[in-house]
Scaffold this motif. Structure first.
Motif, PDB file in Angstrom:
ATOM      1  N   THR A 234       0.843  -1.212   0.000  1.00 45.59           N
ATOM      2  CA  THR A 234       0.000   0.000   0.000  1.00 45.59           C
ATOM      3  C   THR A 234       0.870   1.251   0.000  1.00 45.59           C
ATOM      4  O   THR A 234       0.604   2.214  -0.732  1.00 45.59           O
ATOM      5  CB  THR A 234      -0.924   0.016   1.237  1.00 45.59           C
ATOM      6  N   LEU A 235       1.900   1.236   0.818  1.00 45.87           N
ATOM      7  CA  LEU A 235       2.818   2.372   0.894  1.00 45.87           C
ATOM      8  C   LEU A 235       3.537   2.572  -0.432  1.00 45.87           C
ATOM      9  O   LEU A 235       3.663   3.700  -0.924  1.00 45.87           O
ATOM     10  CB  LEU A 235       3.830   2.145   2.034  1.00 45.87           C
ATOM     11  N   GLY A 236       3.998   1.466  -1.032  1.00 50.11           N
ATOM     12  CA  GLY A 236       4.711   1.543  -2.297  1.00 50.11           C
ATOM     13  C   GLY A 236       3.833   2.034  -3.428  1.00 50.11           C
ATOM     14  O   GLY A 236       4.270   2.822  -4.281  1.00 50.11           O
ATOM     15  N   TYR A 237       2.574   1.592  -3.425  1.00 50.28           N
ATOM     16  CA  TYR A 237       1.634   1.985  -4.484  1.00 50.28           C
ATOM     17  C   TYR A 237       1.322   3.480  -4.431  1.00 50.28           C
ATOM     18  O   TYR A 237       1.214   4.136  -5.460  1.00 50.28           O
ATOM     19  CB  TYR A 237       0.341   1.177  -4.337  1.00 50.28           C
ATOM     20  N   ASN A 238       1.190   4.018  -3.231  1.00 49.79           N
ATOM     21  CA  ASN A 238       0.770   5.416  -3.073  1.00 49.79           C
ATOM     22  C   ASN A 238       1.918   6.395  -2.866  1.00 49.79           C
ATOM     23  O   ASN A 238       1.795   7.570  -3.212  1.00 49.79           O
ATOM     24  CB  ASN A 238      -0.199   5.533  -1.885  1.00 49.79           C
ATOM     25  N   TYR A 239       3.015   5.927  -2.255  1.00 52.97           N
ATOM     26  CA  TYR A 239       4.093   6.868  -1.884  1.00 52.97           C
ATOM     27  C   TYR A 239       5.466   6.275  -2.221  1.00 52.97           C
ATOM     28  O   TYR A 239       6.377   6.284  -1.399  1.00 52.97           O
ATOM     29  CB  TYR A 239       4.029   7.169  -0.382  1.00 52.97           C
ATOM     30  N   LYS A 246      11.297   4.108   1.380  1.00 52.58           N
ATOM     31  CA  LYS A 246      12.686   3.628   1.383  1.00 52.58           C
ATOM     32  C   LYS A 246      12.991   2.908   2.689  1.00 52.58           C
ATOM     33  O   LYS A 246      13.663   1.871   2.702  1.00 52.58           O
ATOM     34  CB  LYS A 246      13.639   4.808   1.190  1.00 52.58           C
ATOM     35  N   ASN A 247      12.511   3.465   3.795  1.00 53.82           N
ATOM     36  CA  ASN A 247      12.712   2.808   5.094  1.00 53.82           C
ATOM     37  C   ASN A 247      11.998   1.460   5.145  1.00 53.82           C
ATOM     38  O   ASN A 247      12.501   0.491   5.723  1.00 53.82           O
ATOM     39  CB  ASN A 247      12.193   3.698   6.223  1.00 53.82           C
ATOM     40  N   THR A 248      10.818   1.397   4.543  1.00 53.53           N
ATOM     41  CA  THR A 248      10.063   0.144   4.496  1.00 53.53           C
ATOM     42  C   THR A 248      10.792  -0.895   3.643  1.00 53.53           C
ATOM     43  O   THR A 248      10.852  -2.072   3.992  1.00 53.53           O
ATOM     44  CB  THR A 248       8.649   0.402   3.920  1.00 53.53           C
ATOM     45  N   TYR A 249      11.361  -0.443   2.548  1.00 52.34           N
ATOM     46  CA  TYR A 249      12.115  -1.351   1.666  1.00 52.34           C
ATOM     47  C   TYR A 249      13.267  -2.001   2.428  1.00 52.34           C
ATOM     48  O   TYR A 249      13.554  -3.186   2.244  1.00 52.34           O
ATOM     49  CB  TYR A 249      12.640  -0.559   0.466  1.00 52.34           C
ATOM     50  N   LYS A 250      13.878  -1.239   3.303  1.00 50.21           N
ATOM     51  CA  LYS A 250      15.010  -1.758   4.097  1.00 50.21           C
ATOM     52  C   LYS A 250      14.570  -2.858   5.063  1.00 50.21           C
ATOM     53  O   LYS A 250      15.359  -3.725   5.408  1.00 50.21           O
ATOM     54  CB  LYS A 250      15.653  -0.624   4.892  1.00 50.21           C
TER      55      LYS A 250
END
Length: 282
Positions: A234-239, A246-250
């Motif tokens: 959801t975060l990647g799709y919207n932001y 980037k922090n979430t990707y880590k």
């Protein structure tokens, strides 16, 4: 003879009652005109005092005008003007009292929307600390929601929508403050619930990105990987371009985290070399 006498007496009585009734009506009309004149004078005095800046006297005069002739069409207008007098100099509690009384006394008056707006603003202006002062925030939001629901085509509706957006930012900030506190104390479930409130109730605020990332982070810590990935998607799709993404990707990509650390080390080395080179020429 007796019947003629009765008829004569009845006629005299009728004429007497009619003349008295007519006289009473005239007296009533004179009194009404006099009361209306007194009300008009009090209203004018209130308006002049408001222009001079003496809002307390102005409010008093407007109240006086309303009480002098409460049946008049000008009475509700006088009540609103009393409230506005207080509002113009930030006497918010007095403003609230006057407007709440007006809404009860004149439920069908044409200027109700204006009363709701000033009432909402009076609550809004008293918001000092969003972490503590929840009542003023919610009372203010309630008035603006009334305007949007009941008077959507008025000029006040757009202002009310804007104010609700600001109020939602404040309420979201409050939830984030509490959620971060629980996060710091490693109380994962209370923190999780607070971040979820931000998503469900305040998803248009600036705190949505961070709330999503925190839900990714906490669910990952709890071993709920699928749930964590759901929020990450959801975060990647919207932001996707945000720092929170980037922090979430880590969180999921260990190699990425290690690569970032190596890049940071290389950067520090380069800075150190440049510093030593500079020193050679000093």
């Amino acid at each position: 003879m007796l019947s003629k006498l009765k008829i004569t007496l009845l006629l005299i009585t009728f004429i007497f009652i009619w003349s008295c009734g007519d006289k009473t009506k005239k007296i009533s009309e004179i009194v009404e005109v006099d009361m209306e004149m007194q009300m008009s004078n009090a209203y004018k005095e209130g308006y002049l005092e408001l222009k001079r800046g003496d809002v307390l006297l102005a409010a008093k005069k407007f109240n006086e005008a309303e009480l002098l002739f409460p049946q008049s069409a000008w009475a509700p207008q006088a009540a609103i003007m009393a409230a506005y007098s207080y509002y113009s100099q930030a006497y918010y509690n007095d403003t609230i009292y006057e407007l709440e009384r007006y809404l009860i006394s004149y439920p069908n008056h044409k200027d109700k929307v204006y009363a709701h707006f000033i009432l909402g603003m009076s609550f809004y202006q008293q918001i000092v600390d969003e972490k503590k002062d929840l009542k003023s925030i919610l009372d203010s939001k309630e008035q603006f929601e009334i305007i949007i629901e009941n008077y959507p085509k008025t000029e006040f509706a757009m202002n009310a929508k804007f104010k609700i957006d600001l109020i939602n930012e404040i309420l979201a900030a409050k939830e984030m403050y509490i959620a971060r506190y629980y996060l710091k104390k490693t109380k994962w479930i209370p923190a999780l619930n607070r971040f979820k409130i931000v998503l469900t109730d305040y998803d248009t605020t600036i705190y949505t990105e961070e709330a999503l990332h925190r839900l990714v982070e906490i669910n990952y810590r709890l071993g709920l990987i699928d749930e964590s990935k759901k929020y990450a998607n959801t975060l990647g799709y919207n932001y996707q371009s945000s720092d929170w993404y980037k922090n979430t990707y880590k969180v999921f990509n260990k190699n990425y985290r290690d690569a970032v650390k190596e890049l940071q080390k290389d950067k520090k080395k380069k800075v150190g070399i440049i510093k030593r080179v500079k020193e050679l020429f000093e």
